[in-house]
Scaffold this motif. Sequence first.
Motif, PDB file in Angstrom:
ATOM      1  N   PRO A 135      -1.636  35.519  82.898  1.00  0.00           N
ATOM      2  CA  PRO A 135       0.144  36.067  83.869  1.00  0.00           C
ATOM      3  C   PRO A 135      -0.812  37.192  84.997  1.00  0.00           C
ATOM      4  O   PRO A 135      -0.575  37.390  85.536  1.00  0.00           O
ATOM      5  CB  PRO A 135       0.010  37.210  82.808  1.00  0.00           C
ATOM      6  N   PHE A 139      -1.216  31.354  87.160  1.00  0.00           N
ATOM      7  CA  PHE A 139      -1.233  29.447  86.788  1.00  0.00           C
ATOM      8  C   PHE A 139      -2.745  28.476  88.021  1.00  0.00           C
ATOM      9  O   PHE A 139      -3.397  28.194  87.390  1.00  0.00           O
ATOM     10  CB  PHE A 139      -0.215  28.400  86.189  1.00  0.00           C
ATOM     11  N   VAL A 182      10.276  25.626  84.351  1.00  0.00           N
ATOM     12  CA  VAL A 182      10.356  26.567  83.151  1.00  0.00           C
ATOM     13  C   VAL A 182       8.849  28.145  84.079  1.00  0.00           C
ATOM     14  O   VAL A 182       9.003  27.642  85.124  1.00  0.00           O
ATOM     15  CB  VAL A 182       8.902  25.256  83.163  1.00  0.00           C
ATOM     16  N   LEU A 183       9.264  29.080  83.423  1.00  0.00           N
ATOM     17  CA  LEU A 183       9.009  29.909  84.422  1.00  0.00           C
ATOM     18  C   LEU A 183       7.343  30.575  83.710  1.00  0.00           C
ATOM     19  O   LEU A 183       6.643  31.786  83.476  1.00  0.00           O
ATOM     20  CB  LEU A 183       9.304  31.535  82.974  1.00  0.00           C
ATOM     21  N   ILE A 184       6.520  29.381  84.283  1.00  0.00           N
ATOM     22  CA  ILE A 184       5.397  29.690  84.482  1.00  0.00           C
ATOM     23  C   ILE A 184       4.680  30.771  85.684  1.00  0.00           C
ATOM     24  O   ILE A 184       5.246  30.775  86.505  1.00  0.00           O
ATOM     25  CB  ILE A 184       4.242  27.971  84.599  1.00  0.00           C
ATOM     26  N   PRO A 185       4.299  31.480  84.930  1.00  0.00           N
ATOM     27  CA  PRO A 185       3.446  33.168  85.797  1.00  0.00           C
ATOM     28  C   PRO A 185       2.725  31.504  87.163  1.00  0.00           C
ATOM     29  O   PRO A 185       1.725  31.280  86.556  1.00  0.00           O
ATOM     30  CB  PRO A 185       2.740  33.764  85.162  1.00  0.00           C
TER      31      PRO A 185
ATOM     32  N   PHE B 370       3.709  25.571  76.839  1.00  0.00           N
ATOM     33  CA  PHE B 370       4.171  26.773  77.239  1.00  0.00           C
ATOM     34  C   PHE B 370       6.284  26.361  77.838  1.00  0.00           C
ATOM     35  O   PHE B 370       6.760  27.356  77.653  1.00  0.00           O
ATOM     36  CB  PHE B 370       3.618  26.581  79.215  1.00  0.00           C
ATOM     37  N   ASN B 374       8.896  28.466  76.959  1.00  0.00           N
ATOM     38  CA  ASN B 374       9.515  29.114  78.024  1.00  0.00           C
ATOM     39  C   ASN B 374       8.563  30.192  77.665  1.00  0.00           C
ATOM     40  O   ASN B 374       8.907  31.437  78.085  1.00  0.00           O
ATOM     41  CB  ASN B 374      10.960  28.444  78.505  1.00  0.00           C
TER      42      ASN B 374
END
Lengths: 189, 468
Positions: A135, A139, A182-185, B370, B374
């Motif tokens: 976070p 990523f 997908v809410l990947i940081p 992930f 999500n």
Amino acid sequence: MGGRSSNTSEKRRQIQKPQIDNQVTGGAIQEPKTKRPRGNLAPGYTGIILAACIAGVILTSHSNLKQFGTQSDPLGPWFMPWIGCLGIFFGSILLLFHRTRSKDKDQMIEEFGSLKEPAIWIALGSLVVYLWAMPYLGFYLDTALLLGEFTLLFKLKLRSVILVGLAMELLAYLLFIRLLRVLIPGWPI
Amino acid sequence: MPGLSTAGAIALALPFTVTMPALRGIVFLIAMYSGSVYGGSITATLLNTPGAPESAVMTYDGYALTKAGQAGKALWVALISGTIGGLIGAAMLIVVAKPLAAEAIHFGPAEYTALALLGLSALTMLTGHPAKALVSSSVGLLLATVGPDPIMQVSRFTFGTRALSGGISFIPVLIGLFAISQAMVLIRSDTIAPKAPPFHFWSGFPTLKELRRLTKFIALGSGLGVFVGVKPGGGSVVASLLSYSAAKQVSSRKEEFGHGALEGLATPEAADKATVGAALVPALTLGIPASSTSAILIGALEVHGIRPGPFLFTSHGTLVEGILAGLLIATVAVSAIAMCLIPFVGRLITSLQPRYIGLVMLILAVLGSFAFENSLFGAEIAIAAGIVGYFMRRYDFPLAPLVLTMVIGPILESNVRQAMIIFGGDPYGFFKQPVAFGIICVAAALIVIPLAVRLRPRHDTTSELEGV
């Protein structure tokens, strides 16, 4: 019984994972070259006792014994956790018994190095750090750092790692972030 | 792909199916399941390196044939016997599933409790070392109890955190146990990708005489594959080993086994592929997985809000028909695709180094876990499970019981408690139900018989099994 089951287990392992590191060069088949770092097949006493202790602590500290066996629900919500803990407890005792009787305590598993290798511990630890830092670093940066660390730890080829890294980051962007939403940081916050 | 197991590959692919329609997602996974079972045999035959544990038996005669310059013939025999075995397994699913589901509709909590116990006992006794399997399945049982209990909604082992209040989903655990731990093994391995010897695939087609000779063995392998595949804990590893041993017993050319016997290749390959359809029988009709892979398929159905079990056939009849048709088509399609790809597969495998496959697996697993929820929590669970899985692999603890118990555990808990409520707290109530009593007897036999065999005076039976 112990010796024999251990023997059987070893033979089964030989069937399932035969000669992983054989090499064939230039079309001419060579006999397998095995590299067998030593590892202890049976878990050590410490591990077994630790597992039993953890089971005991969970059992006693997190289960409400008063909720056993009410009129409306004879078994109660803590019945199944008890069964799980008892299973771990008896399994641990059986393993301890087996290890005490077993003659061949120092068998090997081919794919695993010795736990004395610091690289293994660093790699496993860095997985935890990787996730914790994601976070904050995002990523892309986080993954690049992880890959860099693995390159040094396991002496990987830098060019191949860069290729893998770029491919994975592109895949992450196109497939996960764009397509699967997908809410990947992605970037540092 | 050597090192990437069937369960690991399917676990990695599962998050991709979340956004697909249910039928498409399930058929995609089934096709992958079917394909990876056959793919494992290709590397076993060509490189003496099984792509998956169940393909290890194929190295005995497959690699011997390769060394003798008959790799093409070996691959054809594996392809033909695998396709027939796969079709027989699929036919078994089609024939048996609907009547079994119709019968299972009448099952109550006592019968489901007995079935879950049967699953657990089979898992414990048939998956490697019983004590280690017991520890592994007990850990799975404990993990399954995290979150609200199914009857009174009492919160358990949540440690006051919101993330755990809904329980632990078994999909991230599965991704961690199978994919991340395997990735760690691959990354640290210093093996070099082996090179496949040159071979001519198309000219290796077996003669009619050879095919006629193999018919009996393909039937034997398929039968054993179906029988073993239906049982929880049986799995394709047991099926292929058992069928190899059986083929050697009935063959008139025992001395050729291990030195390039076509029967030694055809029988386990047919058994291996027959388990694919057979393993779906208890998964679809009862909601009880027979193997790690069928547990993933149950998980995939649950992701789409579909609960496997006898009512699946009435509530989602079209979906079930689609899955059955999909399995048949996938079996044939995998063979057709394999026919086209086999000539190039040697070069393909050589270009992939295990260490870099491990890196790709690791990142895909983190992203997949992930994507599944999500949230970072899924990835955290997967990483934790990956570390645990690494040590479990290291100390030879079986991974499958842990995952399967996470699926069977909630079924067991809700049904045993409901049954006890119905019986007024009297456990003898189980023995008054004939079906439940019968299943409990089988479960007890599964524990008692192997123990009795172990306690018998020793003679080396394992050499009979391996005998090569």
